[in-house]
Motif scaffolding. Sequence first.
Motif, short mmCIF file in Angstrom:
data_model
loop_
_atom_site.label_atom_id
_atom_site.label_comp_id
_atom_site.label_asym_id
_atom_site.label_seq_id
_atom_site.Cartn_x
_atom_site.Cartn_y
_atom_site.Cartn_z
N LYS A 78 29.18 38.37 33.84
CA LYS A 78 30.47 38.52 33.20
C LYS A 78 30.75 37.27 32.42
CE LYS A 78 35.06 37.13 33.17
NZ LYS A 78 35.86 35.94 33.34
N GLY A 82 43.27 37.58 34.16
CA GLY A 82 41.80 36.95 34.70
C GLY A 82 41.34 38.27 35.36
N ASP A 112 37.12 39.34 36.16
CA ASP A 112 36.35 38.71 37.21
C ASP A 112 36.22 39.89 38.35
OD1 ASP A 112 36.16 36.14 36.08
OD2 ASP A 112 37.74 35.49 37.01
N LYS A 153 41.59 27.99 38.64
CA LYS A 153 41.88 29.27 37.92
C LYS A 153 40.32 29.86 37.63
CE LYS A 153 46.15 28.27 36.03
NZ LYS A 153 46.43 26.89 36.18
N VAL A 154 39.31 29.21 38.09
CA VAL A 154 38.22 29.67 37.70
C VAL A 154 37.74 31.12 38.12
CG1 VAL A 154 36.91 28.54 39.61
CG2 VAL A 154 35.80 29.11 37.39
#
Length: 419
Positions: free
Chosen positions: A27, A171, A174, A229-230
């Motif tokens: 990703k 996000g 992910d 926030k990863v």
Amino acid sequence: VATTEYEPVPAVAGQADDAPLGTVVMKFGGTSVADPERLKAVAKRIVAAREQGSRVVAVLSAMGDTTDDLVALAYEMSPRPKPRELDMLISVGERISCALAAMAIHDLGHEAISLTGSQAGIVTDTVHGKAKIVDVRARRIHEALDEDRIVLVAGFQGVSTDFDITTLGRGGSDTTAVALAAALGAEACEIYTDVEGVFTADPRLIPEARLLHAVSYEEMLEMAASGAKVLQLRSVEFARNHGVLLHVRSSFSPANGTWVIEEDERMLEKAMISGVTHTLEETLYWVEGVTAPRLFAALAEASVNVDTIVQTSESEIVFSAPTSDAAEVAGVLDGLGVPWRSRDDLGKVSLIGAGMKSHPGVAAKMFAVLDEESIEPQIVTTSPIKVACHVPRDDVERAVRALHHAFELHRPEAERQHE
Ligand code: ASP
Ligand code: MG
């Protein structure tokens, strides 16, 4: 600076001579595909993985700030865009990345096919803007892989059980990647991003923060829930529930990043604290005269993600929710017709570490450090591997720095004095 204190790193498929062809999901986040040059570099990286023997499914985010720009465009058009139309709009960013990457891969001499979330078989519930994946029907991906193609899947989106296009929350690429890795039985899900991995604190704030070589699913869950926030929180839940190995690493370097894996006793022995996370965007609510079941059922009905919950007295409940959900929360509380107030001048600082379970005194030391800095925690919440304090927003950065230093997170684990 990375250290190799410990070697949990599983080999990725296709590296051993006699290994069967494995599948890897790669990703790439928005910064990694921000412009045509970077997209071409990503295409090369994908092709390299294919040439090492893996079957490759790549999930791409939208280029750079595309999603933000699309959201802004929608609000230029209307103060309250319909969620269905908003999803139609913001899902296009990921499609652009995938189509462009497929073109670049063709030029590198490989077959590739780009798919929307819907074409890839990502089926979700009907909650626009934060849909949950309910099924992955990967037939089309399997077919393409069997035809020796590289498959590019637009992240962050799916098709609802009502046949509408949905998105999975900010996000969300992910989560697309992890869901595909689970459905395809992939060897690993590699999350390529603009940082080297997961750090002991946000490295933009704490330059001496250290790269973590491995964290457990539980630690990563707590970190993602408290401001790291990863990775999208939901992707970590999905990975844990389905045993998907996650590897968070840099798009711009070949170095190993952070593995998210099953907890193992070496982690517990080594580090008491893995990291300190923080958030600046949470609103706290005080509500009176409503029972917890009634309150939280109403909030759940409105799809509000409640985090901290404290029953402060028989009649008062305090909870936190993302500031972005403020309008929904206000609607729910007004609907219940009970007295309430909120505060949005607070942030939260959290200490996280699987080793806390066997090392008492973390909370005590945390309070002492904050006290020394004259920072007064407003609300404290704990889990077996976390202590979190809501503190005034203006004090958050100072709290992170003080705690990172006091718990010696800038030192290699072996050199910390756990006293
Ligand atoms: N492009 C989407 C976002 O900015 C999804 C993602 O990148 O994961 O939130
Ligand atoms: Mg992201």
